[in-house]
Design an enzyme around this catalytic site. Structure first.
Site, PDB file in Angstrom:
ATOM      1  N   LYS A  35      -4.088  -4.707  -2.226  1.00 20.95           N
ATOM      2  CA  LYS A  35      -4.625  -3.814  -3.254  1.00 20.95           C
ATOM      3  C   LYS A  35      -3.475  -3.218  -4.071  1.00 20.95           C
ATOM      4  O   LYS A  35      -2.308  -3.317  -3.667  1.00 20.95           O
ATOM      5  CB  LYS A  35      -5.458  -2.710  -2.603  1.00 20.95           C
ATOM      6  N   TYR A 264      20.242  18.372 -15.525  1.00 20.82           N
ATOM      7  CA  TYR A 264      19.287  19.335 -16.063  1.00 20.82           C
ATOM      8  C   TYR A 264      19.101  20.523 -15.126  1.00 20.82           C
ATOM      9  O   TYR A 264      18.993  20.340 -13.911  1.00 20.82           O
ATOM     10  CB  TYR A 264      17.907  18.682 -16.241  1.00 20.82           C
TER      11      TYR A 264
HETATM   12  C1  LIG Z   1      -5.301   0.307   2.252  1.00 22.72           C
HETATM   13  C2  LIG Z   1      -6.145  -0.035   3.385  1.00 22.72           C
HETATM   14  C3  LIG Z   1      -5.624  -0.688   4.498  1.00 22.72           C
HETATM   15  C4  LIG Z   1      -4.150  -0.966   4.666  1.00 22.72           C
HETATM   16  O1  LIG Z   1      -3.499   0.237   4.945  1.00 22.72           O
HETATM   17  P1  LIG Z   1      -1.951   0.289   5.341  1.00 22.72           P
HETATM   18  O2  LIG Z   1      -1.742   1.676   5.752  1.00 22.72           O
HETATM   19  O3  LIG Z   1      -1.187  -0.033   4.094  1.00 22.72           O
HETATM   20  O4  LIG Z   1      -1.745  -0.726   6.386  1.00 22.72           O
HETATM   21  C5  LIG Z   1      -6.500  -1.058   5.501  1.00 22.72           C
HETATM   22  N1  LIG Z   1      -7.820  -0.791   5.411  1.00 22.72           N
HETATM   23  C6  LIG Z   1      -8.352  -0.151   4.363  1.00 22.72           C
HETATM   24  C7  LIG Z   1      -9.812   0.125   4.333  1.00 22.72           C
HETATM   25  C8  LIG Z   1      -7.544   0.251   3.321  1.00 22.72           C
HETATM   26  O5  LIG Z   1      -8.074   0.883   2.274  1.00 22.72           O
END
Ligand SMILES: *Cc1c(COP(=O)(O)O)cnc(C)c1O
Length: 375
Positions: A35, A264
């Site tokens: 994702k 800054y």
């Molecule tokens: C993002 C996600 C994962 C993976 O999570 P990580 O912490 O990156 O391993 C797994 N299951 C769901 C439902 C997620 O949204």
């Protein structure tokens, strides 16, 4: 000459990390979670290295389309399921498996007529109170799905809120077990945190959490070489390798007197005369603006620190430790913001932690203007 910043995505690191996840999974199938454009790495870029996974999990239908266009014919799971009725037609066209976490999604499914076209993962809210049916609603939802002609199979899933810390997963696991008790269907529970904590450890041992690995695990961050807890120690223990490295160069050097301010807001004052390097990386590249003085950075292979405020396009670094190590530390010297370069390694979590964030956020925030190469 282009501005000397460059991100590198290392396919070998992704392959290695996937193998680590597999060894932890003890035979369960592995969804590679890609994702958010593969956590900022780019779905197209990571695909050749992660195609050894059993499936890909994501939430943007456009990314699913990309995977199909790349030739991936295996399972793809939409982790948030459909956002509207029209997405179900896309699922049918692209053969996407999808999560059902809300009654509205069941309602949409009820209007589809293609027999057994949908493979769904019914999601239990096991205590996180984000997505999913409560334990009381779960079996009713399951029964409802069984009765829909468009539904081919129903698997079970949940997501842990505290797999990375206290109080752990015992309560959530118990809720899951009792909700799905006696129901047929595959199960999926573990994100990276749960997989690394409750899966098969590097030494072969396992924490006691029967059934937690289920049929499918869902690692994301571990594949990219980041820590699910934010502690770089996890990365070392599991020998995960950084998939993303951010490299730039020193573009200017100042020699400042004791008492002089840098950057800054004049938030940093030199305690003694010192050499200050200006690195071509700033928050417009995705370097965290809140990184305080002392945040680690590597110049010419030597670990040093940033000083003063991070600006849009630049960050100042302390060159004295680099000089002390016998390096030139001058215009053109390489600067590793995170990842690996030659023999130097700097964990993305080590950079994120002083800013009060996680490697996840830094990866995902890599800015468009940063050129990316695949190695
Ligand atoms: C993002 C996600 C994962 C993976 O999570 P990580 O912490 O990156 O391993 C797994 N299951 C769901 C439902 C997620 O949204």
């Amino acid at each position: 000459m282009p501005r000397p910043i460059q991100a590198t995505i290392t396919l070998e690191a992704l392959r290695h990390n996937l193998a680590r996840a597999r060894s932890a999974a003890d035979g369960a199938r592995v969804w590679a979670v890609v994702k958010a454009n593969a956590y900022g790495h780019g779905v197209e870029r990571v695909f050749p290295a992660l195609r050894g996974a059993d499936g890909f999990a994501l939430l943007d239908l456009a990314e699913a389309e990309t995977l199909r266009a790349l030739g991936w014919g295996g399972p793809i799971l939409l982790l948030e399921g459909c956002f509207g009725l029209e997405d179900l037609a896309t699922c049918e066209r692209l053969n996407l498996w999808h999560v059902v976490h809300d009654a509205a999604q069941i309602h949409w499914l009820a209007s589809r007529t293609k027999p057994r076209a949908h493979r769904v993962f019914l999601k239990l809210n096991s205590g996180m109170n984000r997505l999913g049916f409560t334990p009381e609603q779960y079996r009713v939802a399951w029964q409802r799905l069984q009765e829909l002609p468009a539904v081919g199979s129903v698997s079970h899933m949940t997501h842990f809120a505290t797999a990375d810390g206290e109080p752990g997963i015992a309560d959530a696991l118990e809720r899951f077990d009792s909700a799905v008790d006696g129901l047929p269907g595959e199960r999926s529970l573990c994100n990276s945190a749960a997989l690394l904590r409750y899966g098969v450890q590097p030494g072969g041992r396992r924490e006691d959490a029967p059934g937690v690995l289920g049929d499918w695990v869902r690692p994301g961050i571990a594949l990219y070489g980041g820590s699910p807890t934010g502690a770089h120690a996890d990365v070392r223990r599991w020998e995960l390798r950084p998939a993303m490295s951010l490299l730039t160069r020193i573009i200017g050097v100042q020699t400042v007197e004791a008492g002089s301010a840098v950057g800054y807001g004049a938030t940093f004052r030199a305690e003694r005369p010192m050499r200050v390097g200006v690195a071509a990386v700033g928050y417009a590249d995705g370097y965290p603006r809140h990184a305080p003085t002392g945040t680690p950075i590597v110049v010419d292979g030597v670990r040093t620190r940033i000083i003063g405020r991070v600006s849009m396009d630049m960050v100042m670094v302390d060159l004295d430790p680099v000089r002390a190590a016998g390096r030139a530390a001058d215009v053109g010297s390489p600067v590793l913001c995170w990842g690996r370069h030659l023999d130097a390694e700097l964990g993305i979590d080590e950079v994120a932690e002083p800013s009060g964030t996680l490697g996840y956020e830094l990866m995902c925030a890599l800015a468009r203007r940063v050129p990316v190469q695949v190695a």
